[in-house]
Design a protein around this motif. Structure first.
Motif, mmCIF file in Angstrom:
data_model
loop_
_atom_site.group_PDB
_atom_site.id
_atom_site.type_symbol
_atom_site.label_atom_id
_atom_site.label_comp_id
_atom_site.label_asym_id
_atom_site.label_seq_id
_atom_site.Cartn_x
_atom_site.Cartn_y
_atom_site.Cartn_z
ATOM 1 N N LEU A 215 7.554 -8.291 3.566
ATOM 2 C CA LEU A 215 8.363 -7.576 2.574
ATOM 3 C C LEU A 215 9.645 -7.046 3.195
ATOM 4 N N LYS A 216 9.579 -6.581 4.459
ATOM 5 C CA LYS A 216 10.765 -6.074 5.132
ATOM 6 C C LYS A 216 11.798 -7.177 5.346
ATOM 7 N N GLU A 217 11.320 -8.394 5.644
ATOM 8 C CA GLU A 217 12.239 -9.528 5.790
ATOM 9 C C GLU A 217 12.929 -9.835 4.467
ATOM 10 N N ARG A 218 12.165 -9.829 3.383
ATOM 11 C CA ARG A 218 12.738 -10.097 2.068
ATOM 12 C C ARG A 218 13.744 -9.026 1.670
ATOM 13 N N GLN A 219 13.438 -7.774 1.999
ATOM 14 C CA GLN A 219 14.354 -6.679 1.683
ATOM 15 C C GLN A 219 15.627 -6.791 2.501
ATOM 16 N N ALA A 220 15.514 -7.182 3.766
ATOM 17 C CA ALA A 220 16.685 -7.327 4.625
ATOM 18 C C ALA A 220 17.602 -8.452 4.165
ATOM 19 N N SER A 221 17.029 -9.461 3.495
ATOM 20 C CA SER A 221 17.829 -10.591 3.014
ATOM 21 C C SER A 221 18.542 -10.292 1.707
ATOM 22 N N GLY A 222 18.374 -9.065 1.175
ATOM 23 C CA GLY A 222 19.083 -8.678 -0.040
ATOM 24 C C GLY A 222 18.250 -8.741 -1.302
ATOM 25 N N GLU A 223 16.996 -9.129 -1.211
ATOM 26 C CA GLU A 223 16.150 -9.229 -2.405
ATOM 27 C C GLU A 223 15.749 -7.836 -2.870
ATOM 28 N N LYS A 224 15.789 -7.615 -4.181
ATOM 29 C CA LYS A 224 15.349 -6.352 -4.757
ATOM 30 C C LYS A 224 13.835 -6.365 -4.914
ATOM 31 N N LEU A 225 13.177 -5.372 -4.329
ATOM 32 C CA LEU A 225 11.724 -5.300 -4.373
ATOM 33 C C LEU A 225 11.272 -4.377 -5.489
ATOM 34 N N GLU A 226 10.044 -4.593 -5.923
ATOM 35 C CA GLU A 226 9.438 -3.700 -6.902
ATOM 36 C C GLU A 226 9.137 -2.362 -6.234
ATOM 37 N N LEU A 227 8.939 -1.311 -7.056
ATOM 38 C CA LEU A 227 8.658 0.013 -6.522
ATOM 39 C C LEU A 227 7.383 0.011 -5.691
ATOM 40 N N THR A 228 6.359 -0.686 -6.155
ATOM 41 C CA THR A 228 5.098 -0.726 -5.404
ATOM 42 C C THR A 228 5.271 -1.410 -4.058
ATOM 43 N N GLN A 229 6.164 -2.419 -3.993
ATOM 44 C CA GLN A 229 6.411 -3.099 -2.730
ATOM 45 C C GLN A 229 7.161 -2.192 -1.758
ATOM 46 N N VAL A 230 8.120 -1.416 -2.285
ATOM 47 C CA VAL A 230 8.835 -0.478 -1.422
ATOM 48 C C VAL A 230 7.883 0.582 -0.875
ATOM 49 N N GLN A 231 6.976 1.041 -1.731
ATOM 50 C CA GLN A 231 5.999 2.029 -1.283
ATOM 51 C C GLN A 231 5.068 1.447 -0.225
ATOM 52 N N LYS A 232 4.755 0.166 -0.345
ATOM 53 C CA LYS A 232 3.876 -0.473 0.639
ATOM 54 C C LYS A 232 4.531 -0.512 2.012
ATOM 55 N N ILE A 233 5.864 -0.713 2.045
ATOM 56 C CA ILE A 233 6.566 -0.756 3.327
ATOM 57 C C ILE A 233 6.456 0.579 4.048
ATOM 58 N N THR A 234 6.439 1.678 3.291
ATOM 59 C CA THR A 234 6.379 3.008 3.914
ATOM 60 C C THR A 234 5.047 3.288 4.578
ATOM 61 N N THR A 235 4.022 2.436 4.353
ATOM 62 C CA THR A 235 2.704 2.663 4.959
ATOM 63 C C THR A 235 2.560 1.960 6.297
ATOM 64 N N GLU A 236 3.646 1.359 6.831
ATOM 65 C CA GLU A 236 3.537 0.598 8.075
ATOM 66 C C GLU A 236 3.055 1.470 9.228
#
Length: 565
Positions: A530-551
């Motif tokens: 998900l972090k790779e997809r976010q770095a490439s400019g893709e807009k993530l869903e709220l649940t996906q952003v929240q998942k990144i914070t659990t790393e």
């Protein structure tokens, strides 16, 4: 000769266009200018300071009018005959009543205002707070109450028409062209759905077109240049279906002459980023969908004409003559600018790299593009750059703090045979725009700058480690507990040359702790993907952003189980 203005913290200048770039002479403000604009036809230039508003001739620099109002905003009528000043509303100290704060002035005789109104707010769109004139300036429309729209004659004294909407008027927009009309958006009340209605001006009694909107909290009303069709971008702040955190967008097309209306079919899920009419009025383009977005061109019947390749873009604009179109990625994107030639089957002309751009526009001649980085959106690298449509970098000027910039509107025919001037000396020591480096896979900080890490999964690397050499204290303690439990139960160790053999991968897999490790590693892989997809400019869903914070939590749990990268 084309020209543009730039308003900085300590200066206001008008520069000549491509090939010269020198400043023109006009009476510049002693204090810093609050706002500066050209009239819609380019015949006037106005600026406001803390003491007065001044209107000048952009050709000669002569002062045309001095208005004793420290305006917070300005607006010109289509032909530059009138200028509207707006100041923040205040109450009269003696009577306690609100004072008229929206004043209309005739540029030719600015001794006293020709119209005075009370306008407490500026609205949600440019010009929504002001009087909106028809193209010939014969009528001016203004919303006098939440549900009342009044059409005045040229003097702004007499009413030529009046419309009252019980559901209220959230926004309105007057069309250009010879047969003026006005599009009105009502949000709907008491179970009524929102809608857009188009009325003929000035009577405001005949509905020319209408459309009921499925879902809409706000709209963007966009007329074509002829005033024969209107695009409605209806948006909601929240998507009630739960598919996206960014709200919902729906695009509609209303045709005045036939009264027809339709929903534009967009074949990629996601929001509408930008919509623009071609100056020829027979075509419009839409950038839509989750990143990478899609750009599609439609005719006035809503038929798909052409689609561009998917790319991370969110902005588009046609050149003034309609020959070229810019499709760019600004804002939270990297600033890539693609230029396409509509006269050559939408062939791609070039690609520019213009990072941190907060404003861009075509020159009136349709051959150059101005990009600018302005404050307060960005307070560093402020300045102006000008490019030829072929991609050649022509001019650059830096400002410590640049607030606004804009080309002077003019009607200039497109001349592609005119030779390209030599780039200005300001670009001699600047690197030309280059395509960005391709993105590489995400690597954690401790692995950056060193040798290439073998492309094996985290679990494979964990299982490949020596069972005893790199064990942590917690892992050694857990192993002793397992051996003691087997000894108490009388369980025999696995046979192997008469000695206890190291645990195999299959045996480890039977242990609950190792199962937990595998589960956590699976979550970690998903997070980093998900972090790779976010770095490439893709807009993530709220649940996906929240998942990144659990790393960090996942890494902490893995460390407690004896795992390390």
């Amino acid at each position: 000769m084309t020209q543009y203005f730039s308003r900085a913290a300590k200066s206001l200048v008008i520069r000549r266009g491509v090939g010269e770039y020198d400043e023109t002479d006009f009476e510049k403000p002693v204090d810093s200018a609050r706002i500066a604009i050209y009239s819609l036809d380019g015949s006037r230039f106005a600026y406001a300071t803390a003491s007065e508003t001044t209107v000048v001739d952009p050709d000669s620099g002569a002062v045309l009018a001095r208005i004793p109002v420290a305006a917070a905003d300005l607006y010109f009528s289509p032909k530059g005959t009138f200028i509207v000043t707006w100041v923040r509303p205040k109450k009269n100290s003696e009577s306690g009543n609100w004072e008229n704060n929206l004043l209309v002035w005739a540029v030719a005789s600015p001794e006293s205002p020709v119209g005075e109104f009370l306008q407490k707010s500026q609205g949600s769109f440019r010009g929504g707070w002001s009087v909106q004139w028809t193209g010939d300036e014969q009528f001016g429309l203004r919303q006098t109450a939440p549900g009342t729209l009044v059409a005045y004659d040229a003097s702004l004294k007499n009413q030529a028409g009046k419309l009252t909407m019980p559901d209220g008027i959230a926004e309105f927009s007057v069309s250009p062209g010879r047969n003026p009309a006005v599009a009105i958006f009502t949000t709907g009340r008491k179970g009524k759905p929102p809608s857009v209605l188009v009325y003929k001006v000035p009577a405001l009694s005949q509905i020319a077109a209408s459309r009921t909107l499925l879902r809409a909290e706000s709209v963007q009303l966009m007329w074509n240049k002829l005033g024969t069709a209107c695009l409605v971008n209806a948006t909601t702040d929240v998507d009630k279906s739960g598919k996206t955190y960014y709200g919902d967008s729906t695009l509609y097309l209303l045709t005045v002459n036939s009264g027809a209306s339709q929903r534009i079919a967009l074949d990629k899920e996601g929001p509408v980023h930008d919509v623009a009419w071609s100056p020829t009025s027979d075509e419009f383009a839409v950038v839509y969908g989750y990143m990478p977005s899609k750009t599609t061109f439609f005719d006035t019947r809503g038929n798909n004409i052409h689609s561009l390749p998917l790319a991370s873009r969110n902005t588009l604009k046609f050149s003034p003559q309609g020959r070229f179109v810019v499709v760019a990625g600004f804002g939270n994107l990297q600033g890539q600018v693609d230029i396409y030639d509509r006269g050559n089957k939408y062939a791609k002309v070039t690609n520019l790299d213009a990072p941190n751009t907060s404003y861009f526009d075509w020159s009136p001649c349709g051959r150059y593009i101005l990009t600018a980085t302005t404050s307060p959106r960005l307070r560093v690298d402020n300045g102006v750059k000008i490019w030829h449509y072929s991609g050649r970098f022509m001019y650059a000027h830096d400002d410590e703090e640049l607030f606004s910039v804009g080309w002077r509107p003019e009607e200039i025919p497109l001349n592609l045979t005119e030779p390209i001037p030599e780039p200005h000396e300001s670009v001699a020591n600047r690197a030309t725009a280059a395509a960005p480096k391709p993105k590489s896979a995400y690597r954690p900080p401790h692995a950056r700058g060193g040798a290439e890490v073998a492309r094996t999964s985290l679990y494979q690397r964990t299982m490949a480690a020596e069972p005893a050499a790199d064990q942590s204290k917690a892992a050694s303690k857990n192993k002793k507990k397992r051996e003691a439990k087997r000894a108490a139960e009388g369980t025999k160790p696995a046979p192997g040359n008469g000695a206890e053999a190291p645990a195999t991968t299959a045996a480890v897999a039977q242990n609950p702790e190792d199962k937990l490790v595998r589960s956590l590693l699976k979550k970690l892989r998903a997070i980093r993907d998900l972090k790779e997809r976010q770095a490439s400019g893709e807009k993530l869903e709220l649940t996906q952003v929240q998942k990144i914070t659990t790393e960090n939590d996942v890494l902490t749990k893995l460390a407690s189980l004896g795992w390390s990268e």
